[in-house]
Design an enzyme around this catalytic site. Structure first.
Site, PDB file in Angstrom:
ATOM      1  N   SER A   1      56.357   2.307  30.272  1.00 60.45           N
ATOM      2  CA  SER A   1      56.605   2.885  31.589  1.00 60.45           C
ATOM      3  C   SER A   1      55.286   3.140  32.315  1.00 60.45           C
ATOM      4  O   SER A   1      54.519   2.209  32.554  1.00 60.45           O
ATOM      5  CB  SER A   1      57.442   4.163  31.442  1.00 60.45           C
ATOM      6  OG  SER A   1      57.998   4.556  32.667  1.00 60.45           O
TER       7      SER A   1
ATOM      8  N   ASP B   1      67.786  -0.918  33.066  1.00 63.88           N
ATOM      9  CA  ASP B   1      66.700  -0.102  33.608  1.00 63.88           C
ATOM     10  C   ASP B   1      66.457  -0.443  35.067  1.00 63.88           C
ATOM     11  O   ASP B   1      66.330  -1.619  35.425  1.00 63.88           O
ATOM     12  CB  ASP B   1      65.446  -0.383  32.776  1.00 63.88           C
ATOM     13  CG  ASP B   1      64.256   0.481  33.136  1.00 63.88           C
ATOM     14  OD1 ASP B   1      64.383   1.362  34.001  1.00 63.88           O
ATOM     15  OD2 ASP B   1      63.192   0.258  32.525  1.00 63.88           O
TER      16      ASP B   1
ATOM     17  N   HIS C   1      66.113   2.512  29.971  1.00 60.91           N
ATOM     18  CA  HIS C   1      64.684   2.803  29.990  1.00 60.91           C
ATOM     19  C   HIS C   1      64.327   3.709  28.814  1.00 60.91           C
ATOM     20  O   HIS C   1      65.115   4.544  28.385  1.00 60.91           O
ATOM     21  CB  HIS C   1      64.336   3.496  31.309  1.00 60.91           C
ATOM     22  CG  HIS C   1      62.876   3.665  31.554  1.00 60.91           C
ATOM     23  ND1 HIS C   1      62.064   2.635  31.956  1.00 60.91           N
ATOM     24  CD2 HIS C   1      62.073   4.756  31.453  1.00 60.91           C
ATOM     25  CE1 HIS C   1      60.830   3.075  32.104  1.00 60.91           C
ATOM     26  NE2 HIS C   1      60.804   4.363  31.793  1.00 60.91           N
TER      27      HIS C   1
END
Length: 320
Positions: A159, A254, A284
């Site tokens: 991320s 995601d 995610h």
């Protein structure tokens, strides 16, 4: 995570409910409370913690923290993966990612240096990028003293951490400095473009991470709207030529999925070797959930295999 058509979401939500925790919501909670809740929520996915190996903590003269994991399986001086945790630059820590980083070390035979960086908005871009470079330089300079191979190293993250890993690689290239042998980029937050098919499909809240929250994360990380297209803050917009090989793992459910898809396309256009794997049916941050989610365990195996393959290759020497 309530969509009934996706059993992984159902099982993860049920597990969290049984453990009495829920994901943090920094848009509706004071930030200190959201950070506390994020740590509580992430902690359940760290169990059971992998055993073995050596764990030491270090602090650079500039104050950057490094948690170093050296696996029992390391033969000779271990190469080093510098790992940057996710959390939108505003949440989480090296502690929330302990299981993931230790498994990467165990399964690859690489040491993993999990880097602590200052959180936003108390610290904003480029502070985190400066700390990433500080950790890389400090540990590599002392690699031999720590029993590490400072000439063979990689960067990785998930991320926001994937953003830092890629941005650090680009910044080093731009300064003519040595490059990592590989980038491991897990469901990265590479641009602030919220008008993508994956944002429109998965960003409403049924699949975990929301588009609204991603927008909030960007507002914490960069002080000015114009900085959202700075190529070192949002590396999807950077010149990608001359980068080392990149392994991208994206989550099928995601809202950030298209960040990875678009990055893979741009890497290919720039002549950079890359491999994109989209793991369907998972949200995610799924790779932190390997204790209860088989696709996460397999994705960690895949990332570790990429590191093992790099270890057998000759080292490219570049001036610092």
């Amino acid at each position: 995570m309530t969509d009934p058509h996706h059993p992984h979401l159902q099982s993860l939500a049920a597990y969290a409910i049984r453990r009495g925790v829920a994901p943090a919501d920094p848009l509706r909670q004071p930030l200190p409370e959201a950070r506390t809740k994020a740590i509580a929520y992430q902690s359940i996915w760290n169990e059971p913690m992998p055993k073995g190996g050596r764990h030491t903590r270090h602090t650079t003269p500039a104050g950057t923290g490094i948690d170093l994991y050296i696996p029992d399986e390391a033969h000779g001086a271990a190469p080093v993966l510098f790992y940057f945790h996710g959390g939108g630059f505003a949440l989480n820590s090296v502690e929330t990612h302990r299981r993931l980083t230790r498994l990467l070390a165990q399964r690859s035979g690489w040491a993993v240096a999990a880097v602590s960086y200052d959180l936003a908005p108390e610290a904003r871009f480029p502070r985190q990028l400066i700390q990433a470079q500080d950790a890389i330089d400090w540990l590599r300079e002392r690699a031999a003293l720590l029993g590490l191979d400072g000439g063979r190293w990689a960067v990785g993250g998930d991320s926001a951490g994937a953003n830092l890993a890629l941005a650090a690689t680009i910044a080093r290239r731009d300064k003519g400095r040595s490059a990592p042998a590989l980038g491991l980029l897990f469901y990265g937050m590479f641009s602030a473009d919220l008008d993508t098919p994956s944002h429109r499909t998965f960003g409403g809240g049924a699949f975990g991470l929301t588009t609204e929250r991603v927008d909030w994360f960007w507002s914490q990380y960069v002080a000015q709207l114009a900085e959202r297209t700075n190529p070192l803050a949002a590396p999807l917009y950077a010149d990608l030529r001359g980068l080392p090989p990149q392994v991208l793992i994206a989550a099928g459910l995601d809202c950030l999925k298209d960040d990875s898809v678009r990055l893979a396309d741009r890497l290919t256009a720039a002549g950079v070797e890359n491999r994109l794997q989209v793991v369907e049916g998972v949200p995610h941050s799924f790779m932190q959930m390997s204790a209860v989610l088989e696709p996460a365990d397999q994705a960690i195996d895949d990332a570790a295999a990429a590191l093992r393959a790099v270890r057998s290759q000759p080292i490219a020497v570049a001036a610092e």
